[in-house]
Design a protein around this motif. Structure first.
Motif, PDB file in Angstrom:
ATOM      1  N   GLN A  15       0.850  -1.189   0.000  1.00 41.47           N
ATOM      2  CA  GLN A  15       0.000   0.000   0.000  1.00 41.47           C
ATOM      3  C   GLN A  15       0.884   1.235   0.000  1.00 41.47           C
ATOM      4  OE1 GLN A  15      -1.993   1.251   3.561  1.00 41.47           O
ATOM      5  NE2 GLN A  15      -3.796   1.988   2.482  1.00 41.47           N
ATOM      6  N   ASN A  16       0.627   2.142  -0.961  1.00 42.14           N
ATOM      7  CA  ASN A  16       1.324   3.427  -1.027  1.00 42.14           C
ATOM      8  C   ASN A  16       2.838   3.292  -1.074  1.00 42.14           C
ATOM      9  OD1 ASN A  16      -1.134   4.822  -0.894  1.00 42.14           O
ATOM     10  ND2 ASN A  16      -1.148   4.721   1.328  1.00 42.14           N
ATOM     11  N   ILE A  17       3.343   2.230  -1.751  1.00 41.90           N
ATOM     12  CA  ILE A  17       4.780   2.119  -1.952  1.00 41.90           C
ATOM     13  C   ILE A  17       5.205   3.248  -2.873  1.00 41.90           C
ATOM     14  CG2 ILE A  17       6.614   0.674  -2.906  1.00 41.90           C
ATOM     15  CD1 ILE A  17       4.974  -1.751  -2.081  1.00 41.90           C
ATOM     16  N   TYR A  18       6.239   3.994  -2.479  1.00 38.27           N
ATOM     17  CA  TYR A  18       6.556   5.239  -3.172  1.00 38.27           C
ATOM     18  C   TYR A  18       6.870   5.050  -4.643  1.00 38.27           C
ATOM     19  CZ  TYR A  18      11.635   4.302  -3.170  1.00 38.27           C
ATOM     20  OH  TYR A  18      12.878   3.778  -3.387  1.00 38.27           O
ATOM     21  N   ILE A  34     -13.913   2.245  -6.632  1.00 41.97           N
ATOM     22  CA  ILE A  34     -12.689   1.480  -6.406  1.00 41.97           C
ATOM     23  C   ILE A  34     -12.645   0.927  -4.981  1.00 41.97           C
ATOM     24  CG2 ILE A  34     -10.166   1.526  -6.423  1.00 41.97           C
ATOM     25  CD1 ILE A  34     -11.440   1.903  -9.173  1.00 41.97           C
ATOM     26  N   PHE A  35     -12.347  -0.361  -4.878  1.00 42.24           N
ATOM     27  CA  PHE A  35     -12.097  -1.014  -3.591  1.00 42.24           C
ATOM     28  C   PHE A  35     -10.647  -1.508  -3.640  1.00 42.24           C
ATOM     29  CE2 PHE A  35     -16.585  -1.034  -4.216  1.00 42.24           C
ATOM     30  CZ  PHE A  35     -17.166  -0.985  -2.960  1.00 42.24           C
ATOM     31  N   TYR A  36      -9.809  -0.904  -2.818  1.00 46.95           N
ATOM     32  CA  TYR A  36      -8.381  -1.203  -2.883  1.00 46.95           C
ATOM     33  C   TYR A  36      -7.983  -2.190  -1.787  1.00 46.95           C
ATOM     34  CZ  TYR A  36      -3.325  -0.511  -3.173  1.00 46.95           C
ATOM     35  OH  TYR A  36      -1.979  -0.705  -3.314  1.00 46.95           O
ATOM     36  N   TYR A  37      -7.702  -3.421  -2.204  1.00 49.22           N
ATOM     37  CA  TYR A  37      -7.285  -4.483  -1.296  1.00 49.22           C
ATOM     38  C   TYR A  37      -5.760  -4.600  -1.329  1.00 49.22           C
ATOM     39  CZ  TYR A  37     -12.167  -6.102  -1.219  1.00 49.22           C
ATOM     40  OH  TYR A  37     -13.530  -6.194  -1.050  1.00 49.22           O
ATOM     41  N   PHE A  38      -5.149  -4.813  -0.154  1.00 47.71           N
ATOM     42  CA  PHE A  38      -3.692  -4.845  -0.115  1.00 47.71           C
ATOM     43  C   PHE A  38      -3.192  -5.661   1.075  1.00 47.71           C
ATOM     44  CE2 PHE A  38      -5.082  -1.307   2.451  1.00 47.71           C
ATOM     45  CZ  PHE A  38      -4.218  -1.295   3.537  1.00 47.71           C
ATOM     46  N   GLU A  47      -8.660  -0.798   1.970  1.00 42.49           N
ATOM     47  CA  GLU A  47      -8.384   0.600   2.283  1.00 42.49           C
ATOM     48  C   GLU A  47      -9.635   1.308   2.808  1.00 42.49           C
ATOM     49  OE1 GLU A  47      -5.363   3.572   0.243  1.00 42.49           O
ATOM     50  OE2 GLU A  47      -7.177   3.357  -0.980  1.00 42.49           O
ATOM     51  N   ASN A  48      -9.426   2.064   3.877  1.00 41.40           N
ATOM     52  CA  ASN A  48     -10.481   2.830   4.552  1.00 41.40           C
ATOM     53  C   ASN A  48     -11.462   1.969   5.334  1.00 41.40           C
ATOM     54  OD1 ASN A  48      -9.471   5.287   3.474  1.00 41.40           O
ATOM     55  ND2 ASN A  48     -10.624   4.955   1.580  1.00 41.40           N
TER      56      ASN A  48
END
Length: 372
Positions: A15-18, A34-38, A47-48
């Motif tokens: 998640q949020n790797i630069y 969007i549903f962001y799975y990580f 996410e959230n």
């Protein structure tokens, strides 16, 4: 079905790797909800929303697996439950290994799967072997995205049907097109992880040769990684601390500033012993969009986006001498550096915009749902 109604699960190991700006752009720019799975090849977070299962859930899931009520692991069961709960329409898997781990879940739920390859996942020998040459992924995926022409060929060689593969290069954020380099400084900029395939030590060694002719030149390499300390020690050994700066991870705003104040972007990408290769480096596209010439290598997707002798220079992998020569060339020919940069900006604007990249994925999502 309108695109705005599609519920899209984007699944990524981190998640949020630069360095994964392309995933962040997809999260923000794709049409639909969007549903962001990580967190893991089988994700454990949404996410959230937080973790996909509680300790009690985990106990129940493990009991079900133990009594052979299900073949899925506790993590997979939690992921399945979340996909059902959120009424997901389609899954976009970031990286081949992610798709390999979740393909059985998608198949169980009859969810269309689009697999997005990025680099190491299509080239590193051990990864490909661990994923059984992606046989199940290629069989089930509706579409498979390749970010370079060489990657496209590699996936075909691995057994992916040609008709499933879509060549779709990343696109830089439009803010990079607004940059106007001054070409007054003698600074070279590089940005990327300090890993084997990016070989930052080669860039340093090439720049060290540049200093023999231009002792006031500067090199900035932004980023971090396993080779960071090695590069720090190399700089100390060469006694070029005053000329080379390794500021660590730099944000977008700082990068934009460096691009404005630099003469050229440099990156000496190579194929690692493990087989690991680039896809198409986003930073190279961003630098070209900003109007800087690029000095890099004939590697992976780089020749797809940099025209040797027109928008930059491409040398052979491991050719430190030639890379140094090209850096010296731009120091001696600033007007040509500007011309190369202008041609690069036009090339990106015409062929490699972020909108084009996202439009292709939106189109694939819509087609996958129609074919469901």
């Amino acid at each position: 079905m309108g695109l705005q109604k599609n519920k899209i699960a984007i699944v990524s190991p981190g998640q949020n790797i630069y360095s994964e700006t392309f995933i962040q752009e997809q999260k923000k720019g794709l049409k639909g909800e969007i549903f962001y799975y990580f967190n893991g090849t089988v994700p454990t977070f949404l996410e959230n929303k937080g973790k996909l299962f509680s300790k009690f859930d985990l106990i129940i899931f493990k009991i079900k697996q133990k009594i052979a009520f299900t073949k899925f692991s506790a993590t997979e069961q939690a992921f399945i439950r979340s996909l059902k709960k959120n009424k997901i329409d389609v899954v976009l898997a970031q990286y081949g290994p992610t798709a390999d781990k979740i393909v059985s879940v998608c198949e169980k739920l009859n969810l269309p799967l689009i697999t997005h390859f990025h680099g190491y996942d299509a080239s590193e020998y051990s990864i490909i072997t661990q994923c059984n040459n992606y046989k199940e992924v290629f069989l089930y995926s509706k579409y498979v995205i390749a970010v370079s022409l060489s990657m496209r060929q590699r996936l075909i060689e691995l057994g992916c049907p040609n008709e499933k593969i879509v060549y779709n290069v990343y696109g830089p954020n439009s803010v990079f097109l607004d940059v106007k380099p001054s070409f007054k400084s003698s600074t070279f900029i590089a940005v990327g992880r300090f890993v084997n395939k990016k070989a930052p030590y080669y860039t340093i060694l090439a720049f060290n040769k540049v200093l023999n002719k231009f002792p006031d030149a500067k090199l900035v390499i932004g980023g971090n990684g396993v080779l960071y300390e090695t590069c720090v020690n190399l700089i100390r050994y060469l006694k070029i601390d005053n000329n080379v700066s390794l500021p660590g991870i730099i944000g977008r705003e700082d990068f934009l500033g460096y691009l404005e104040d630099s003469l050229a972007f440099v990156q000496h990408s190579i194929t690692a012993i493990s087989g690991d290769q680039e896809g198409t480096p986003v930073a190279i596209l961003e630098a070209s969009a900003a109007g800087l010439p690029v000095i890099s290598t004939q590697h992976a997707g780089i020749p797809d986006v940099i025209i040797d002798g027109k928008t930059g220079f491409l040398v052979e992998e491991h050719d430190v001498e030639m890379m140094a020569e090209k850096m010296i060339f731009f120091l001696e020919n600033r007007s040509l550096a500007m011309q190369f940069g202008e041609k690069g900006k036009e090339l990106v604007k015409s062929n490699f915009t972020l909108k084009k990249h996202l439009d292709v994925i939106d189109d694939l999502i819509e087609k996958a749902l129609i074919e469901r």
